[in-house]
Enzyme design. Structure first.
Site, PDB file in Angstrom:
ATOM      1  N   PHE A 136       0.840  -1.399  -0.074  1.00 12.66           N
ATOM      2  CA  PHE A 136      -0.191  -0.231  -0.236  1.00 12.66           C
ATOM      3  C   PHE A 136       1.041   1.276   0.252  1.00 12.66           C
ATOM      4  CE2 PHE A 136      -2.610   3.357   1.846  1.00 12.66           C
ATOM      5  CZ  PHE A 136      -3.732   3.695   1.020  1.00 12.66           C
ATOM      6  N   ASP A 221       9.380   2.027   1.412  1.00 19.56           N
ATOM      7  CA  ASP A 221       8.140   2.763   1.966  1.00 19.56           C
ATOM      8  C   ASP A 221       8.277   3.031   3.781  1.00 19.56           C
ATOM      9  OD1 ASP A 221       5.579   4.194   2.908  1.00 19.56           O
ATOM     10  OD2 ASP A 221       4.142   3.503   0.921  1.00 19.56           O
ATOM     11  N   LYS A 250       3.362  10.092   8.529  1.00 21.84           N
ATOM     12  CA  LYS A 250       2.692   9.242   9.496  1.00 21.84           C
ATOM     13  C   LYS A 250       3.048  10.014  10.728  1.00 21.84           C
ATOM     14  CE  LYS A 250      -0.605   6.044   7.273  1.00 21.84           C
ATOM     15  NZ  LYS A 250      -0.123   5.284   6.255  1.00 21.84           N
TER      16      LYS A 250
HETATM   17  C1  LIG Z   1      -0.621   5.515   5.277  1.00 20.17           C
HETATM   18  C2  LIG Z   1       0.429   5.015   3.627  1.00 20.17           C
HETATM   19  C3  LIG Z   1       0.083   5.324   2.617  1.00 20.17           C
HETATM   20  C4  LIG Z   1      -0.102   7.202   2.392  1.00 20.17           C
HETATM   21  O1  LIG Z   1       0.069   7.789   3.323  1.00 20.17           O
HETATM   22  P1  LIG Z   1      -1.416   9.014   3.535  1.00 20.17           P
HETATM   23  O2  LIG Z   1      -0.555   9.916   4.243  1.00 20.17           O
HETATM   24  O3  LIG Z   1      -2.459   9.018   3.564  1.00 20.17           O
HETATM   25  O4  LIG Z   1      -0.979   9.771   1.502  1.00 20.17           O
HETATM   26  C5  LIG Z   1       1.972   5.191   2.239  1.00 20.17           C
HETATM   27  N1  LIG Z   1       2.779   4.139   2.295  1.00 20.17           N
HETATM   28  C6  LIG Z   1       2.148   3.198   3.513  1.00 20.17           C
HETATM   29  C7  LIG Z   1       2.985   2.106   3.669  1.00 20.17           C
HETATM   30  C8  LIG Z   1       0.945   3.682   4.240  1.00 20.17           C
HETATM   31  O5  LIG Z   1       1.080   3.138   5.566  1.00 20.17           O
END
Ligand SMILES: *Cc1c(COP(=O)(O)O)cnc(C)c1O
Length: 396
Positions: A136, A221, A250
């Protein structure tokens, strides 16, 4: 002024229904707890979807934000601010040598990562990025193409080109997918939304070797795993396989929106003024919060608490798995990031926990995800696991 009573009606009438609302209106938060408008208290084991990693309204973050609000709210990125420089230094010194691009969210941090990778491969016509099933990476048009789950793309075609998805933890599949057009490999060191799936250390080692052999960029990521969640400051430090590009968001702002992309110098040198940008990225308020988060992690010995409480939570969840062998099929995680895989639909369990005042998450339909604040205490772990135990008992 009390303005929350009408929230359900106002949402129904005026807010685009892209979320599954729980029917609860939250009024305030402090530490591990949230309170709704009726005064009900919730123990939050999924604070802000991994954003509020120091707990709600952490004193260091709140006071940094308040102090900065009196001095300067915003200034364009064509000016220096001491705060943005200091936060970039802090991120680089605690990760690997390189340069930082600031944005406002996880998806944007990943977009910058992919743009930097494409720029790196541009001279050789390389732009494909290998990504993984169940990954994701966010909700922008670019990141729904990168994400290895069809559901995020449904109805939003045509899909952006340049991403090739292969099974997670399958090194041979990665090797097979490499072509003369490949420029990078992008993954979460622990997949969050995909069900708390851990990248095996030898898989990561293998990726690093492939990356070196084919001059590919390893892109992590770390939007969910970053800032102490896994017990290390960054998830890549668990296996010790360093990326070339890392995306953060985050928890970096402790509740304030911020994204950051760290790129090694060999990539950074391909970027020049005008190559990328973000109006709000690295805003003074966001950077003040980011610096406060780093300060808290260091001065309040947060990683020690993650090690201690992560171990304790694992122990309690292990016992839960032993007590409910027919309901719990697997337990995966690190630090304070845990997934409890069920043999049944987890959504009713999530809902019953919420009714009993415990907030958790259910992802991929059957994985309960627990990401308590890194400041959690043993008594709060007990409180959460006890509620979960009661709910599982009802389900038998
Ligand atoms: C939450 C998340 C995203 C997206 O972050 P947003 O701030 O909602 O754009 C991307 N990668 C990972 C691994 C995530 O947990």
């Amino acid at each position: 002024m009390k303005i929350t009573q009408d929230a359900p009606r106002l949402y129904k009438e005026f807010v685009l229904p892209t979320y599954g609302w729980y029917g609860v209106t939250i009024e305030r938060g402090k530490g591990m707890y949230l309170w709704d408008e009726r005064g009900n208290r919730y123990l939050d084991f999924f604070p802000g979807w991994a954003v509020s990693s120091l707990g709600h309204c952490h004193r260091r973050v709140v006071s940094a934000l308040k102090a900065q609000a009196d001095v300067l709210l915003h200034v364009p990125n064509t000016y220096y601010t001491a705060l943005q420089g200091a936060l970039a230094e802090r991120i680089v010194e605690s990760s690997f040598p390189g340069k930082v691009f600031f944005s406002n969210s996880g998806a944007e941090a990943n977009e910058a990562a992919v743009k930097c990778a494409r720029r790196y491969g541009d001279a050789q016509g390389r732009y494909d990025i290998i990504t993984f099933e169940r990954s994701f990476h966010g909700r922008t048009l670019g990141m729904i193409a990168a994400t290895g789950q069809q559901k995020v793309r449904d109805g939003f075609g045509p899909v952006l080109e340049g991403f090739v998805t292969v099974p997670f933890n399958d090194l041979a599949a990665v090797e097979d997918a490499i072509t003369p057009k490949t420029v990078g490999i992008m993954l979460e060191p622990i997949q969050g939304e995909g069900g708390v799936n851990i990248a095996a250390p030898d898989f990561l080692e293998g990726l690093k070797q492939l990356a070196e052999k084919h001059d590919l960029l390893l892109i992590y990521d770390e939007v969910q795993t970053g800032m102490g969640r896994t017990g290390k400051l960054f998830g890549y430090q668990l296996a010790g396989v360093e990326p070339d590009i890392m995306a953060l968001a985050k928890a970096l702002g402790g509740g304030f929106p911020i994204g950051a992309t760290v790129v090694k110098d060999k990539v950074a040198e391909k970027l020049s003024p005008g190559a990328h940008g973000s109006t709000f990225g690295g805003n003074p308020l966001a950077c003040a919060c980011g610096l406060a988060v780093f300060e808290a992690i260091e001065k309040d010995h947060i990683l020690e608490n993650v090690a201690k409480m992560g171990g304790y939570l694992k122990k309690r969840l292990d016992a839960l798995k032993t007590a409910f062998p027919e309901l719990i099929s697997d337990l995966r995680g690190a630090g304070l990031m845990w997934g409890v895989e069920l043999t049944v639909d987890g959504n009713p369990i999530f809902s019953r926990c919420l009714e009993k005042g415990l907030i958790i998450n259910c992802t991929q339909k059957n994985v309960l995800r627990l990401l308590p604040a890194l400041t959690v205490t043993g008594a709060q772990v007990d409180e959460a696991v006890n509620i979960l135990t009661e709910v599982l008992k009802e389900g038998c």
